[in-house]
Design a protein around this motif. Structure first.
Motif, PDB file in Angstrom:
ATOM      1  N   PRO A 123      44.819 -31.969 -28.067  1.00  0.00           N
ATOM      2  CA  PRO A 123      45.815 -31.809 -26.997  1.00  0.00           C
ATOM      3  C   PRO A 123      45.286 -31.363 -25.638  1.00  0.00           C
ATOM      4  O   PRO A 123      46.067 -30.870 -24.825  1.00  0.00           O
ATOM      5  CB  PRO A 123      46.745 -30.752 -27.595  1.00  0.00           C
ATOM      6  CG  PRO A 123      45.834 -29.872 -28.405  1.00  0.00           C
ATOM      7  CD  PRO A 123      44.813 -30.810 -29.000  1.00  0.00           C
ATOM      8  N   TYR A 126      47.214 -32.774 -22.693  1.00  0.00           N
ATOM      9  CA  TYR A 126      48.529 -32.142 -22.529  1.00  0.00           C
ATOM     10  C   TYR A 126      48.393 -30.795 -21.821  1.00  0.00           C
ATOM     11  O   TYR A 126      49.186 -30.467 -20.934  1.00  0.00           O
ATOM     12  CB  TYR A 126      49.187 -31.934 -23.899  1.00  0.00           C
ATOM     13  CG  TYR A 126      49.576 -33.201 -24.619  1.00  0.00           C
ATOM     14  CD1 TYR A 126      50.582 -34.028 -24.124  1.00  0.00           C
ATOM     15  CD2 TYR A 126      48.970 -33.570 -25.810  1.00  0.00           C
ATOM     16  CE1 TYR A 126      50.959 -35.187 -24.794  1.00  0.00           C
ATOM     17  CE2 TYR A 126      49.339 -34.721 -26.492  1.00  0.00           C
ATOM     18  CZ  TYR A 126      50.325 -35.524 -25.974  1.00  0.00           C
ATOM     19  OH  TYR A 126      50.704 -36.675 -26.632  1.00  0.00           O
ATOM     20  N   LEU A 171      52.851 -38.055 -21.845  1.00  0.00           N
ATOM     21  CA  LEU A 171      52.478 -36.742 -21.328  1.00  0.00           C
ATOM     22  C   LEU A 171      53.657 -36.079 -20.629  1.00  0.00           C
ATOM     23  O   LEU A 171      53.931 -34.890 -20.817  1.00  0.00           O
ATOM     24  CB  LEU A 171      51.294 -36.880 -20.366  1.00  0.00           C
ATOM     25  CG  LEU A 171      49.944 -37.237 -20.999  1.00  0.00           C
ATOM     26  CD1 LEU A 171      48.991 -37.797 -19.944  1.00  0.00           C
ATOM     27  CD2 LEU A 171      49.321 -36.017 -21.661  1.00  0.00           C
ATOM     28  N   VAL A 174      56.209 -34.689 -23.174  1.00  0.00           N
ATOM     29  CA  VAL A 174      55.765 -33.436 -23.792  1.00  0.00           C
ATOM     30  C   VAL A 174      55.875 -32.282 -22.797  1.00  0.00           C
ATOM     31  O   VAL A 174      56.294 -31.171 -23.152  1.00  0.00           O
ATOM     32  CB  VAL A 174      54.326 -33.593 -24.332  1.00  0.00           C
ATOM     33  CG1 VAL A 174      53.778 -32.252 -24.814  1.00  0.00           C
ATOM     34  CG2 VAL A 174      54.297 -34.617 -25.462  1.00  0.00           C
ATOM     35  N   MET A 239      54.586 -35.493 -30.917  1.00  0.00           N
ATOM     36  CA  MET A 239      54.166 -35.854 -29.568  1.00  0.00           C
ATOM     37  C   MET A 239      54.145 -37.369 -29.378  1.00  0.00           C
ATOM     38  O   MET A 239      54.436 -37.865 -28.297  1.00  0.00           O
ATOM     39  CB  MET A 239      52.787 -35.262 -29.251  1.00  0.00           C
ATOM     40  CG  MET A 239      52.787 -33.760 -29.087  1.00  0.00           C
ATOM     41  SD  MET A 239      51.124 -33.144 -28.798  1.00  0.00           S
ATOM     42  CE  MET A 239      51.472 -31.440 -28.316  1.00  0.00           C
TER      43      MET A 239
END
Length: 323
Positions: A123, A126, A171, A174, A239
């Motif tokens: 991640p 993110y 992206l 999230v 995700m």
């Protein structure tokens, strides 16, 4: 065997090759281009800035012409596409797109350069995008650091938007959930647009390929396994599959307005449509705009075929959403 020939670890054609020594060949990147004091087509100015030295996060920021002569304008924080593993906020196609969007919408745009997988597996991307958005929001605080004058001088932080295309739209999704659960330094995200979002899942929907073996060979699956090999749930990680059972409620999206756009010929289209209807049914309290479904168009056409009339129309649609 030639000792100079690198051994291949994995490849997802036509996008990327990864070698056993850790090196990577990105096969479809568009050229990196410098920022421009005044783009000859749009008149938009751009410059590159450092968001964070540790971790290393940078961005390209865009300022429309004559914006200093008007009241403060909205801000768009943008996350580029490229399967989390290629493309750049500094590339030709992204810069072309951002210039046009900044001009059409008359907004300041900041495109975050997050670190790419597989060298920096998710991640991390993110986290970089969240850190970038937090840094942007910090410019709204009186007495704050205010590192970037284009943000502190020209932006109305009551009109903050986020957006992205493909993996960048994932992206953004999230980030919206995180903003909804954690807040954003007191700043509210007014709106967000997700263009051709990169969502997937193990169970086929709509017109998707039904054969499991064939599905696993699709680039959309192979890239996810490459960029997030440790993802809990694999291809059904929330995700990537935001409608999976047990995932976070879409009612928690942290924005007031939302625009989803898909393309008829896109492999990912049915996932975007499913997401749109899931948001509608979730109890989310914001304003969900009518789904944009473009006939005869494929994935990311507004960037890859940026000179086309269809691309111009979609860019205008996105620009008119930002108010």
């Amino acid at each position: 065997m030639d000792s100079n020939v690198k051994e291949l670890a994995t490849e997802v054609l036509p996008y990327i090759r990864v070698y056993k020594d850790g090196s990577v060949d990105r096969l479809v990147d568009s050229p990196i281009v410098p920022p421009c004091n005044e783009d000859p087509e749009t008149g938009v100015s751009s410059k590159d800035i450092v968001v964070s030295k540790s971790p290393p996060i940078s961005a390209r920021i865009y300022l429309p012409k004559h914006v200093e002569q008007s009241p403060k304008v909205p801000l768009l924080v943008y996350f580029h596409g490229g399967g989390y593993c290629f493309e750049s906020a500094f590339s030709f196609v992204e810069t072309k797109y951002m210039n046009r969007l900044a001009k059409q919408a008359n907004v300041v745009v900041i495109s975050i350069e997050y670190r790419l997988a597989p060298e920096h597996p998710l991640p991390i991307g993110y986290e970089d995008c969240w850190s970038g958005l937090q840094w942007v929001a910090s410019h709204s605080i009186d007495g704050g650091l205010k590192d970037e004058p284009w943000l502190s001088t020209y932006v109305d932080f009551d009109r903050l938007y986020v957006g992205g295309d493909s993996a960048g739209a994932n992206l953004a999704h999230v980030i919206l959930l995180r903003a909804g659960s954690e807040g954003l330094n007191g700043v509210k995200i007014k709106g967000a647009f997700l263009t051709h979002p990169y969502f997937w899942g193990s169970k086929p929907i709509g017109s998707e390929i039904k054969n499991n073996e064939e599905r696993e060979k699709l680039a959309v699956c192979m890239i996810w396994h490459l960029v997030y090999p440790e993802a809990p749930g694999g291809i059904d990680n929330p995700m990537l599959n935001p409608v999976v059972e047990g995932g976070p409620s879409l009612a928690g999206l942290g924005c007031s307005r939302l625009l989803i756009s898909v393309a008829k010929e896109d492999l990912l289209r049915d996932r975007g449509v499913s997401y749109y209807h899931a948001v509608k049914k979730s109890g989310w309290k914001g304003e969900l705009m009518e789904l944009v479904d473009v006939e005869g168009a494929d994935h990311a056409f507004h960037i890859l075929a940026h000179e086309s009339e269809t691309a111009m129309k979609l860019i205008q649609k996105l620009a008119s959403f930002i108010v």
